[in-house]
Scaffold this motif. Sequence first.
Motif, PDB file in Angstrom:
ATOM      1  N   ALA A 159      41.326  44.976  53.788  1.00  0.00           N
ATOM      2  CA  ALA A 159      41.008  45.384  52.416  1.00  0.00           C
ATOM      3  C   ALA A 159      41.688  44.467  51.398  1.00  0.00           C
ATOM      4  N   ALA A 160      42.936  44.112  51.649  1.00  0.00           N
ATOM      5  CA  ALA A 160      43.658  43.211  50.738  1.00  0.00           C
ATOM      6  C   ALA A 160      43.014  41.829  50.730  1.00  0.00           C
ATOM      7  N   SER A 161      42.623  41.345  51.898  1.00  0.00           N
ATOM      8  CA  SER A 161      41.982  40.037  52.001  1.00  0.00           C
ATOM      9  C   SER A 161      40.625  40.019  51.300  1.00  0.00           C
ATOM     10  N   VAL A 162      39.824  41.037  51.530  1.00  0.00           N
ATOM     11  CA  VAL A 162      38.511  41.129  50.889  1.00  0.00           C
ATOM     12  C   VAL A 162      38.676  41.271  49.378  1.00  0.00           C
ATOM     13  N   ARG A 163      39.660  42.052  48.934  1.00  0.00           N
ATOM     14  CA  ARG A 163      39.913  42.207  47.499  1.00  0.00           C
ATOM     15  C   ARG A 163      40.216  40.859  46.861  1.00  0.00           C
ATOM     16  N   THR A 164      41.051  40.061  47.517  1.00  0.00           N
ATOM     17  CA  THR A 164      41.406  38.741  46.997  1.00  0.00           C
ATOM     18  C   THR A 164      40.178  37.838  46.926  1.00  0.00           C
TER      19      THR A 164
END
Length: 140
Positions: A101-106
């Motif tokens: 989720a953090a990677s996709v958000r970035t």
Amino acid sequence: MSPRGLPRRSFLAGSLVLPASLVRAQVPQSLTAREAYEAVRAGTLLLIDIRPPAEWRDTGLAQGALALDAEAPAFEVRLAGLRLDHPAKRIALIDRSGALAASVRTKLAGRGFRDIVAVRGGMLGPGGWLAEKLPVTAYP
């Protein structure tokens, strides 16, 4: 002038007010599972579960979450459609542990998506949805 021939500098005591155009608000990049749950309940957050369907079947979906596999074709197009359908809501991404989720958000932020956050701990990680004993909905 100072004794060295330099102009004297004055300092303001107290707080300095800057024009809004110079100040950038710090938008949080993540929420706790409990913060996400409360925001979904308040109607201010659109929670998107970006895990694959097999994981949805294993654990269920966080109550109030929409299932949208991040690896599915047209993921970003569908996410953009949800943004258009819910312009007043912030979007939070939840996954297994919080890392995807953090990677996709970035990645999405780099492509112009604004006001998207990741849920720390995801569904199964420390401090995540299940660890906090938050409600889930069965996935068919």
